[in-house]
Enzyme design. Sequence first.
Site, short mmCIF file in Angstrom:
data_model
loop_
_atom_site.label_atom_id
_atom_site.label_comp_id
_atom_site.label_asym_id
_atom_site.label_seq_id
_atom_site.Cartn_x
_atom_site.Cartn_y
_atom_site.Cartn_z
N ASP A 31 0.76 -1.09 0.02
CA ASP A 31 -0.03 0.12 0.04
C ASP A 31 0.84 1.40 0.05
OD1 ASP A 31 -3.15 0.22 0.72
OD2 ASP A 31 -2.20 2.04 0.89
N THR A 122 -12.96 -3.28 -9.57
CA THR A 122 -14.02 -3.13 -10.83
C THR A 122 -13.47 -2.03 -11.89
OG1 THR A 122 -15.33 -3.75 -9.04
CG2 THR A 122 -16.52 -2.89 -10.89
N PHE A 153 -16.66 -10.22 -5.69
CA PHE A 153 -17.92 -10.05 -5.29
C PHE A 153 -18.33 -9.83 -3.77
CE2 PHE A 153 -17.47 -11.72 -9.35
CZ PHE A 153 -18.52 -11.18 -10.06
N LEU A 154 -17.25 -9.90 -2.99
CA LEU A 154 -17.56 -9.66 -1.45
C LEU A 154 -18.44 -8.57 -1.32
CD1 LEU A 154 -16.06 -7.32 -0.09
CD2 LEU A 154 -13.85 -8.85 -0.49
N PHE A 250 -32.48 -9.64 -1.21
CA PHE A 250 -32.66 -8.24 -1.56
C PHE A 250 -34.03 -7.64 -2.01
CE2 PHE A 250 -28.67 -6.14 -2.92
CZ PHE A 250 -27.87 -6.66 -1.93
N ALA A 253 -37.30 -3.17 1.35
CA ALA A 253 -37.28 -1.66 0.87
C ALA A 253 -36.55 -0.96 2.04
CB ALA A 253 -38.86 -1.14 0.73
N CYS A 261 -19.45 0.47 -3.73
CA CYS A 261 -19.96 -0.31 -5.07
C CYS A 261 -21.13 0.15 -5.95
CB CYS A 261 -19.72 -1.60 -4.82
SG CYS A 261 -18.29 -2.06 -4.37
P1 NAD Z 1 -10.14 0.98 -0.79
O1 NAD Z 1 -10.36 2.49 -1.20
O2 NAD Z 1 -10.90 0.77 0.52
O3 NAD Z 1 -8.56 0.49 -1.03
C1 NAD Z 1 -7.88 1.06 -2.00
C2 NAD Z 1 -6.67 0.90 -1.46
O4 NAD Z 1 -5.42 0.96 -2.31
C3 NAD Z 1 -6.13 1.93 -0.45
O5 NAD Z 1 -5.62 1.43 0.87
C4 NAD Z 1 -5.15 2.97 -1.24
O6 NAD Z 1 -4.13 3.42 -0.03
C5 NAD Z 1 -4.37 1.89 -1.75
N1 NAD Z 1 -3.60 2.37 -2.94
C6 NAD Z 1 -3.96 3.32 -3.99
N2 NAD Z 1 -2.81 3.67 -4.74
C7 NAD Z 1 -1.98 2.50 -4.61
C8 NAD Z 1 -1.04 1.99 -5.20
N3 NAD Z 1 -0.25 2.58 -6.10
N4 NAD Z 1 -0.23 0.87 -4.78
C9 NAD Z 1 -0.85 0.19 -3.52
N5 NAD Z 1 -1.72 0.43 -2.91
C10 NAD Z 1 -2.55 1.84 -3.58
O7 NAD Z 1 -10.96 0.24 -2.06
P2 NAD Z 1 -11.91 -1.32 -1.96
O8 NAD Z 1 -13.21 -0.80 -1.31
O9 NAD Z 1 -11.15 -2.28 -1.27
O10 NAD Z 1 -12.02 -1.31 -3.68
C11 NAD Z 1 -10.97 -1.66 -4.43
C12 NAD Z 1 -11.72 -2.00 -5.66
O11 NAD Z 1 -12.53 -3.12 -5.54
C13 NAD Z 1 -12.57 -1.06 -6.36
O12 NAD Z 1 -12.59 -1.14 -7.88
C14 NAD Z 1 -14.02 -1.58 -6.02
O13 NAD Z 1 -14.94 -1.21 -6.83
C15 NAD Z 1 -13.71 -3.05 -5.86
N6 NAD Z 1 -14.73 -3.72 -5.20
C16 NAD Z 1 -15.06 -3.31 -3.87
C17 NAD Z 1 -15.85 -3.74 -3.01
C18 NAD Z 1 -16.14 -3.49 -1.66
O14 NAD Z 1 -17.01 -4.06 -1.04
N7 NAD Z 1 -15.44 -2.57 -1.12
C19 NAD Z 1 -16.56 -5.26 -3.37
C20 NAD Z 1 -16.09 -5.53 -4.85
C21 NAD Z 1 -15.21 -4.99 -5.50
#
Ligand code: NAD
Length: 455
Positions: A31, A122, A153-154, A250, A253, A261
């Site tokens: 990170d 995503t 998909f979590l 799902f 209401a 997401c």
């Molecule tokens: P988040 O914002 O919680 O985490 C992203 C992390 O990436 C942060 O800790 C940030 O510091 C780090 N980061 C940024 N640039 C970086 C780099 N160059 N190198 C290393 N780390 C870096 O994001 P999230 O909620 O985990 O979502 C991530 C992706 O997964 C998104 O595309 C989201 O749409 C998708 N997604 C999220 C969920 C969800 O429930 N949160 C579910 C399915 C898919």
Amino acid sequence: MYKIAVAGTGYVGLVAGVCFAEMGHQVTCVDIDENKVNLMKSGISPIYEKDLQELMQKNYNTGRINYTTNYQAAYKDADAVFLGVGTPEKADGSADLSSIATVARQVAESVEKDCLVVVKSTVPVGTNDKVEQFIQDFLVHNVNVEVASNPEFLAQGSAVHDTLHAERIIIGTETEWAEKILKAIYEPFHLPIVSVNRRSAEMIKYASNDFLALKISYMNDIANLCELVGADIQDVAKGMSYDERIGAKFLNAGIGYGGSCFPKDTQALDYLAKQNGYELKTVKAGIDVNKEQKTVLYKKASNRLITFSGLKVAVLGLTFKPGTDDLREAPSLENIPLLLEQGSDVYAYDPVGADNFAKVYPEGLHGKGNITYVDCVEDALQDANVCFVFTEWGEVKATTPQKYQELMRTPLVYDGRNIYDVEEMKQAKVEYHSIGREPGKRQVTKESAYDFQST
Ligand code: NAD
């Protein structure tokens, strides 16, 4: 056992990394946030997810997982680099791919052996093709790097469980080599794997999320009509749920979907369609319904009260759903500013989300209104003139109608999650407003109520 690097330690990256380690792989989580990395090294999870911290500690102690900001060291000899960085919404609705591009460039400049780059984030259809080309363009060493899609998909609040017991793993690859590695990485999970091409995998993620968002907006739309015509949305949902083509989940209401997401993924698919000269009318409608729905209770309360000014307003729940400390697109963020603008004295309770909310709205005066964070439901309700329920946390659900009657100055409750029985609230002499249910109408009995999955 594979040597895996994970870029990004948010909800997706950290949970994936920890679960890969739990399955026996050697994992390095990368990170850019040094504070986060130090926190994780000390055994503390930077996010709240059930079981996550325990698994982090267990796998850190056995040496199967490590955390770093040093991406070169993590990527240079990894068999696979998973991308779990954020892809937030830009002002025009499109997905911001800047973090994806940064990691792609870092991978290209670091890898010293053949490596599979796996995009978990995503991303719009076609992005993986571009990521692969981008990496080839900037590759420093003479190695084979391919890109695969592996959308996540979590659901937040049950992220670890959802990863270890996923209903399916989608893998999108363009070569047998990539497919073989990805299948082998997931082999110890013993989960169903659906193997498709990259673009289909990218589309599966958006089509799934947008379908779920649409389902929520559809039920909210019907709920609003139920109120006007004297039907009860919970009875309606129950009746619908027996049809297997519809399903029982799902169908709740409420005050609309939030989170990191659904809002951004619906916007991004709408944008992608427009870019390709197509209008996705269904998704657009879902977005519009959700926008209206977020403030439906505020509007109801505004019609009922002369003013919010000087009123003590109890707010129960700040996060976009229970089980997470995530506030992204939460209804609280939309409604509390409105209440503060009107001069309310807001007393907010959330078991884990208050600290994050206080970063945006520190305790004290904001314009004409004031916000105070309290440690329990009772302190929020004490002497309140009106109460809004935004998140169905267990402790909020466990609060009895009598408590509202006893503690509030005027027991007036607006419930955005339909968690109480209308009749019981009426008997306790609580003026109760919820979504799609007529006060005084017969409700689904507790015994017969279907267990609808929370949205
Ligand atoms: P988040 O914002 O919680 O985490 C992203 C992390 O990436 C942060 O800790 C940030 O510091 C780090 N980061 C940024 N640039 C970086 C780099 N160059 N190198 C290393 N780390 C870096 O994001 P999230 O909620 O985990 O979502 C991530 C992706 O997964 C998104 O595309 C989201 O749409 C998708 N997604 C999220 C969920 C969800 O429930 N949160 C579910 C399915 C898919």
